[in-house]
Design a protein around this motif. Sequence first.
Motif, PDB file in Angstrom:
ATOM      1  N   GLU A   1      24.551   3.592 -39.553  1.00 43.20           N
ATOM      2  CA  GLU A   1      25.852   3.712 -38.555  1.00 43.20           C
ATOM      3  C   GLU A   1      25.953   2.439 -37.672  1.00 43.20           C
ATOM      4  O   GLU A   1      26.860   1.828 -37.813  1.00 43.20           O
ATOM      5  CB  GLU A   1      25.871   4.959 -37.852  1.00 43.20           C
ATOM      6  CG  GLU A   1      27.466   4.997 -37.538  1.00 43.20           C
ATOM      7  CD  GLU A   1      27.777   6.442 -37.184  1.00 43.20           C
ATOM      8  OE1 GLU A   1      26.876   7.324 -36.673  1.00 43.20           O
ATOM      9  OE2 GLU A   1      29.090   6.936 -37.503  1.00 43.20           O
ATOM     10  N   ARG A   2      25.023   2.145 -37.123  1.00 45.28           N
ATOM     11  CA  ARG A   2      24.661   0.917 -36.345  1.00 45.28           C
ATOM     12  C   ARG A   2      24.861  -0.317 -37.031  1.00 45.28           C
ATOM     13  O   ARG A   2      25.809  -1.172 -36.416  1.00 45.28           O
ATOM     14  CB  ARG A   2      23.684   1.046 -35.402  1.00 45.28           C
ATOM     15  CG  ARG A   2      23.417   0.131 -34.282  1.00 45.28           C
ATOM     16  CD  ARG A   2      22.138   0.022 -33.590  1.00 45.28           C
ATOM     17  NE  ARG A   2      22.384  -0.526 -32.404  1.00 45.28           N
ATOM     18  CZ  ARG A   2      21.616  -0.127 -31.273  1.00 45.28           C
ATOM     19  NH1 ARG A   2      20.616   0.244 -31.344  1.00 45.28           N
ATOM     20  NH2 ARG A   2      21.698  -0.866 -30.196  1.00 45.28           N
TER      21      ARG A   2
ATOM     22  N   LEU B   1      26.406  -0.663 -39.708  1.00 44.18           N
ATOM     23  CA  LEU B   1      27.775  -0.739 -40.034  1.00 44.18           C
ATOM     24  C   LEU B   1      28.893  -1.155 -39.038  1.00 44.18           C
ATOM     25  O   LEU B   1      30.007  -1.420 -39.312  1.00 44.18           O
ATOM     26  CB  LEU B   1      28.222   0.493 -41.007  1.00 44.18           C
ATOM     27  CG  LEU B   1      27.637   0.572 -42.133  1.00 44.18           C
ATOM     28  CD1 LEU B   1      27.954   2.283 -42.661  1.00 44.18           C
ATOM     29  CD2 LEU B   1      27.934  -0.289 -42.927  1.00 44.18           C
TER      30      LEU B   1
ATOM     31  N   GLY C   1      20.203   7.031 -38.034  1.00 42.79           N
ATOM     32  CA  GLY C   1      21.453   6.456 -37.248  1.00 42.79           C
ATOM     33  C   GLY C   1      21.719   5.024 -37.471  1.00 42.79           C
ATOM     34  O   GLY C   1      22.566   4.420 -36.818  1.00 42.79           O
TER      35      GLY C   1
END
Lengths: 315, 429
Positions: free
Chosen positions: B266-267, B269, B263
């Motif tokens: 995603e963080r 980004l 994850g």
Amino acid sequence: MTASTQMIEEGTALEVDGLVKRFGDLTAVDGVSLTVRAGECLGLLGPNGAGKSTLIRSMVGRVRQDSGRVTVMGKAAGSTEARMALGWVPQELSIYPRITCRENLGSFGRYYGLKGQTLKDAIAWCLHWAALEEKQDDVAKTLSGGMKRRLNMAAGMLHRPKVVLFDEPTVGVDPQSRNRIFEMIEALRDAGTAIVYTTHYMEEAERLCDRIAIIDHGKIIAEGTNEELVEKTFGRRSQVLARFDGETAAIEAWAGRHGGRVKGETAEFTIEQAGEIAPLLDDATKAGLELEDLTLRRPNLESVFLHLTGRELRD
Amino acid sequence: MIALKRDRGALVLSFVLPLAFFSIFAVIFGRQGGGTPTVKLIVVDQDQSQASAALVKGLQSESSLVVMMKPEAKSKSAPAPADYTAATAEAAVKAGDAPVALIIPAGFGQHPIAFGPDAGGSTLELLNDQSDTIAPQIVVGLLQKAAITSMPSAMADEGMKYADKYVGGFTPAQKAKVDEELDALRKAEADGKTGAGSGDSGNGNSGNGSAGAGIVAVNVRAVVGENKKSPMISFYAAAIGVMFLMFTASGSAGALLDEAESGTLERVLSTRVTMTKLLAGKLVFNTGLAFVQLTAMFLWGWSAFKLDFFSHLPGFAVMGLCTAFAVAAFGMLLASACQTRAQLGALSTLVILIMSSVGGSMFPRFLMPESMQKAGLLTINAWAIDGFTKVFWRDLPVTDLWPQVAVLLGVGVVLFLIARRVARRWEFS
């Protein structure tokens, strides 16, 4: 004066307007609109699969919505300005496990464009805020569960965002660490940060959130303060919880006659007057049900959630 | 069994990889029927005599040789290039166009063969590239065969001289008769009526390559790598280096998958960093990492195997950076195309080992069949090894590296763009 400037001046930090997101035939978010003001904490409650995560990810700018819009400090979600104004603390631990706390914060700080003394100051502030100063040189994977959670939160704060999204930040955390996390969030809110907080714990929502939005099947089905939600849902009525020893079918038949519902061996009613209890129990006796326990209580947020969604908050 | 069925990567590695390798090595070695490989041979006929023409004809009839009298025309419409001279032939060997060049000196026809080292016959000159130790041996052996089968008049003439000298001399009548027969033989040779051998040299016989051996004296002279202390060290430093660079690059690029899984991606980004910036950053880092690894490899070659590293620094820097860039982009593409680390491990092992075997990291490409050599040009390994060979083996200037530089940079850019396109799946939902 532009609309966005006006919005910021009026204190709206985050605005979701008519947001729709579909995944094939599934409408994950169905026309959601909400706002969060500076210094306000909005609780986002909903059963699993209700659309909370998609809504949060839309606020971060990680979802291509089908319609509607999301703005952060007046800027479209996903834009560089919006990203820099937003902090996101995902539910999963999104930190680098093999490097130290300080190195983790340094990495995320650089992702936000911080460097030099600004970065050092930001790291120092985050370590202090998360009470991790003594653990700053410890490798992240060696930290306790609560400390990892705090580091996960701190990694989203380096750029001192004006809006912060907390996605169930206390999952798997011991009570002591949870208390510390509450203090961290309260400090942020008191400093004027707009907060969106999703949780499965009613007591967290009641303690931290100024307003609460309940989401189910992709729609906001209720929104307001804790008291407003209870008032809107139950009015002045109180809850009666009666537990019986008897066959479930008999309990359900009895509860059905009086407009109640059954979960396990407990029947639930709402009443306006205490005098309504006696006729209920008379009828139960006639139906051959043996009362084991009776509770009369003022409805709370959990009651509201159960009433509106048909599910417990932790389901 | 259930675990193996569900782990497709392991399944692929268990069955596809051995089959792929078997096929590649079967193609490399199997089609040669145990015989000699085809050797490109440049021939310069300075003599232009009947004997030299017969020798050239004999060599041309050998199926193991590809005799080149002149360079290939650059295009069909271009004028036919002139025949090789001694100088252009040497330059061509140095440039790697052919591993050996045969110079038939003027006067060869006067005394083409000799029965013994002190018989005073002409000496042919064979220019060779030290990196290919097999080609000159094949050519020397086939030269002896061609001399015997293609120049019967010279053989007979030399034989008569020996008979005249050691048997006691011919009478004038015998001498006249011998001359008459030799003239007839020369005429038949000129008319092409004498045999030039079956052309089947597939038994692998070859000469020992030493000067003056056999009936045709040959002086073998290395024009490439003659001063190199360890002929194949630079080749293997590049060949093995590139292969392991690819493993390192794909492993390093796999951090992207770890980030996606945890994850963290995603963080990241959600910060100021976009996917393009993130991938570009990783490309730069992985290029640097690969270059450092390659440098360590060559430094080890210098310290342990006396590889002449420091006098080739500019060429190494150019080739090292271009190779590192292409390999890093290759790793990025593999990582962005896979869903998990396990998939990446399986896919990268499969692709890298196949590319390495076809591209010459395990077995020199010049010893492979022509078709495999051409197939090798589809790999990063082949271009990188060719470039490093130019630098460390042929001592060519940096400007001569432009084809390898252009291809490696072009491949790197294309692979990176594809990786960026594939990585869109992580960007939005």
